[in-house]
Design an enzyme around this catalytic site. Structure first.
Site, PDB file in Angstrom:
ATOM      1  N   TRP A  82       0.824  -1.199   0.000  1.00 43.50           N
ATOM      2  CA  TRP A  82       0.000   0.000   0.000  1.00 43.50           C
ATOM      3  C   TRP A  82       0.861   1.253   0.000  1.00 43.50           C
ATOM      4  O   TRP A  82       0.589   2.216  -0.715  1.00 43.50           O
ATOM      5  CB  TRP A  82      -0.927  -0.045   1.199  1.00 43.50           C
ATOM      6  CG  TRP A  82      -1.995   1.001   1.341  1.00 43.50           C
ATOM      7  CD1 TRP A  82      -2.505   1.429   2.529  1.00 43.50           C
ATOM      8  CD2 TRP A  82      -2.714   1.725   0.330  1.00 43.50           C
ATOM      9  NE1 TRP A  82      -3.484   2.374   2.323  1.00 43.50           N
ATOM     10  CE2 TRP A  82      -3.636   2.573   0.969  1.00 43.50           C
ATOM     11  CE3 TRP A  82      -2.658   1.740  -1.066  1.00 43.50           C
ATOM     12  CZ2 TRP A  82      -4.491   3.435   0.282  1.00 43.50           C
ATOM     13  CZ3 TRP A  82      -3.518   2.601  -1.759  1.00 43.50           C
ATOM     14  CH2 TRP A  82      -4.411   3.425  -1.102  1.00 43.50           C
ATOM     15  N   GLY A  83       1.937   1.241   0.776  1.00 47.04           N
ATOM     16  CA  GLY A  83       2.823   2.396   0.817  1.00 47.04           C
ATOM     17  C   GLY A  83       3.449   2.701  -0.529  1.00 47.04           C
ATOM     18  O   GLY A  83       3.562   3.866  -0.942  1.00 47.04           O
ATOM     19  N   LYS A  97      -5.203   0.953   8.701  1.00 42.63           N
ATOM     20  CA  LYS A  97      -6.534   0.471   9.058  1.00 42.63           C
ATOM     21  C   LYS A  97      -6.420  -0.485  10.241  1.00 42.63           C
ATOM     22  O   LYS A  97      -6.017  -1.631  10.090  1.00 42.63           O
ATOM     23  CB  LYS A  97      -7.194  -0.199   7.859  1.00 42.63           C
ATOM     24  CG  LYS A  97      -7.514   0.788   6.744  1.00 42.63           C
ATOM     25  CD  LYS A  97      -8.165   0.150   5.534  1.00 42.63           C
ATOM     26  CE  LYS A  97      -8.517   1.211   4.494  1.00 42.63           C
ATOM     27  NZ  LYS A  97      -9.108   0.646   3.277  1.00 42.63           N
ATOM     28  N   LYS A 126     -14.591  -2.439   9.259  1.00 41.69           N
ATOM     29  CA  LYS A 126     -15.041  -3.157   8.056  1.00 41.69           C
ATOM     30  C   LYS A 126     -14.348  -4.499   7.907  1.00 41.69           C
ATOM     31  O   LYS A 126     -14.888  -5.434   7.323  1.00 41.69           O
ATOM     32  CB  LYS A 126     -14.839  -2.286   6.814  1.00 41.69           C
ATOM     33  CG  LYS A 126     -13.402  -1.798   6.591  1.00 41.69           C
ATOM     34  CD  LYS A 126     -12.645  -2.611   5.581  1.00 41.69           C
ATOM     35  CE  LYS A 126     -11.235  -2.103   5.403  1.00 41.69           C
ATOM     36  NZ  LYS A 126     -10.520  -2.764   4.315  1.00 41.69           N
ATOM     37  N   LYS A 145      -0.408 -10.708   9.635  1.00 45.03           N
ATOM     38  CA  LYS A 145      -1.590 -10.783  10.486  1.00 45.03           C
ATOM     39  C   LYS A 145      -2.777 -10.091   9.811  1.00 45.03           C
ATOM     40  O   LYS A 145      -2.630  -9.083   9.135  1.00 45.03           O
ATOM     41  CB  LYS A 145      -1.327 -10.109  11.841  1.00 45.03           C
ATOM     42  CG  LYS A 145      -0.109 -10.637  12.589  1.00 45.03           C
ATOM     43  CD  LYS A 145      -0.162 -12.122  12.861  1.00 45.03           C
ATOM     44  CE  LYS A 145      -1.135 -12.457  13.973  1.00 45.03           C
ATOM     45  NZ  LYS A 145      -1.147 -13.917  14.276  1.00 45.03           N
ATOM     46  N   GLN A 149      -5.967  -7.777   9.834  1.00 42.36           N
ATOM     47  CA  GLN A 149      -6.439  -6.594  10.583  1.00 42.36           C
ATOM     48  C   GLN A 149      -7.902  -6.871  11.077  1.00 42.36           C
ATOM     49  O   GLN A 149      -8.646  -7.240  10.232  1.00 42.36           O
ATOM     50  CB  GLN A 149      -6.441  -5.362   9.646  1.00 42.36           C
ATOM     51  CG  GLN A 149      -5.131  -5.023   9.013  1.00 42.36           C
ATOM     52  CD  GLN A 149      -3.982  -4.733   9.970  1.00 42.36           C
ATOM     53  OE1 GLN A 149      -4.009  -4.969  11.165  1.00 42.36           O
ATOM     54  NE2 GLN A 149      -2.931  -4.240   9.472  1.00 42.36           N
TER      55      GLN A 149
END
Length: 483
Positions: A14-15, A120, A204, A297, A299
């Site tokens: 994502w980064g 998130k 979510k 892991k 989220q």
């Protein structure tokens, strides 16, 4: 005004996807310093340092292979060197590393720097639940904002159309951050309810695991849509309990950070996939994380007298009924959602991906609300009604499992006419979506309001006026919702 220096703290999937956007915009706009530092946790890849590979080949070969980063994005292995002099700090690291990173840079950053969290998750403190942005704010003493939305990283990197939401309490910082983040295919909405935006990004993932359970147990589209809607209602209820600093409006949950992100995650995210595998295999979550995530892991009616009578008539243990008074709105939802479903089918047929489809569903929902507010004048139109089964749940089911979606997909893939596909796939029955789009177009044209409903109009033009289906996404790029 001096150009703002930007630093991205984190360089994962994502980064790195965000670095593509930030780097391009920093080079494009004089508002920002053209060089963007990206802190990279140093690793050796086939005998070479990852930072060296990124700075010479402009590609994060480990976390975002196949995508070139702008040459003005500089990989920096030392965290303190990366953040030095930065005016805007973008945090995009696993949430378990937030405290350690903040402790390292405390006292080494500008006191007037603005932070933005793309993380998130939530943190559990001695006083209960804590938002990641609050952890960063308390440790560093800086102004914090958040960015959340239906943003699967690889699709963002592929520059497929999607939306995102920036939660920013400061009206001064909002336009600046929007300029830094928005592109033609990454559309940004800024809202002031930053806490609500962030809580959406965390909660979510819980709902997505439940959606995965539905898939693993073959419960079907109706059940899954109900899980998503009920999950959304619990997210709103939780936010109203937890986010006490500002009023919590249902309208915020209709932004990309709410319903769109929830849809994407519940149909395409890794939390859903793990939930499905858990239900099918009986393996533990820890085993599945190792197997599937390389150890990462997770989220994680108008008459109040008639309402109870009709509910008693219709409700069963597995067919649950909610009664609302906005009958006109309920009815209009049932018609307009079919137009949106055709557009969702176009996305599938053109392989636009989950982010784009979620954006289409959300923008379609916003046009449904806008249309209802124009034409349902006998009663007030509340966004809360669209969070009932007649609204978001029916829309989701139709956009993922209904025949309007299927015909839309086949239309985009085959080039055949709607009439031909109706004969082939529906035994000659007529599809509701295109017909409703034609009726809606006549109404809007008569009122001179066509331009205010670009998605509805695009479906009409593609189905009836010969506009190329590949141009469908262009109707979204300058949607009034993003202005």
């Amino acid at each position: 005004m001096a150009a703002k220096k930007v630093c991205i703290i984190g360089s994962g999937n994502w980064g790195s996807a965000i670095a593509k956007i930030v780097g391009a915009n920093a080079a494009k706009y004089n508002t920002f310093d053209s060089t963007v530092n990206m802190w990279v946790f140093e690793e050796m890849i086939n005998g070479r340092k990852l930072t060296e590979i990124i700075n010479t080949e402009h590609e994060n070969v480990k976390y975002l292979p196949g995508h070139k980063l702008p040459p003005n994005v500089v990989a920096v292995p030392e965290l303190l060197d990366a953040v030095k002099g930065a005016d805007i700090l973008i945090f995009v690291i696993p949430h378990q590393f937030v405290s350690r990173v903040c402790d390292t840079i405390k006292g080494h950053i500008k006191t007037d720097a603005v932070g933005m969290s793309l993380i998130k998750g939530v943190d559990e403190g001695p006083d209960g639940l804590k938002l990641i942005s609050d952890v960063i704010r308390e440790k560093l003493g800086i102004t914090m904002t958040v960015l959340m939305g239906a943003n699967l990283a690889n699709e963002v990197a592929d520059e497929k159309f999607c939306e995102t939401t920036i939660g920013c309490k400061s009206k001064a910082h909002g336009p600046l951050l929007k300029e830094l983040m928005q592109t033609q295919n990454f559309r940004v909405t800024v809202v002031e309810e930053a806490d609500v935006v962030e809580i959406c990004g965390a909660l979510k993932n819980i709902v997505a695991v439940g959606a995965g359970f539905c898939d693993g147990l073959n419960f079907g589209d109706n059940t899954k849509a109900a899980v998503i809607r009920l999950g959304l209602m619990e997210m709103i209820a939780f936010a109203r309990l937890f986010c006490t600093a500002c009023p919590v409006s249902p309208a915020t949950f209709l932004e990309s950070c709410g319903v769109a992100d929830l849809i994407t995650t519940c149909y395409g995210g890794r939390n859903r996939k793990i939930g499905e595998a858990f239900a099918k295999t009986g393996k533990s979550i820890e085993e599945l994380e190792k197997e599937m995530l390389n150890g990462q892991k997770l989220q994680g009616c108008k008459s109040k007298a008639q309402g109870p009578l009709l509910k008693e008539l219709m409700q069963t243990q597995n067919f649950r009924v909610t009664v609302v008074e906005e009958a006109d709105v309920v009815e209009i939802c049932g018609a307009l959602k079919n137009i949106v479903a055709v557009g969702a089918g176009f996305c599938d047929g053109l392989n636009f991906g989950d982010n784009t489809k979620a954006a289409v569903i959300r923008l379609g929902l916003m046009e449904m609300i806008a249309f209802a507010r124009l034409f349902c004048t006998a009663c007030p139109v509340s966004p809360a009604t669209f969070l009932e089964s007649c609204g978001v749940a029916d829309l989701i089911t139709t956009c993922y499992g209904g025949r309007n979606r299927k015909i839309g997909e086949a239309f985009a893939k085959t080039g055949k006419s709607i009439e031909e596909l109706e004969k082939e796939m529906l035994n000659g029955q007529k599809l509701q979506g295109p017909a409703t789009a034609a009726e809606v177009h006549k109404i809007l044209k008569h009122k001179n309001l066509v331009e205010k409903f670009p998605l509805f109009n695009a479906v009409y033009q593609i189905c009836f006026q010969g506009h190329p289906v590949k141009e469908f996404v262009t109707c979204l790029q300058n949607h009034p919702e993003h202005m």
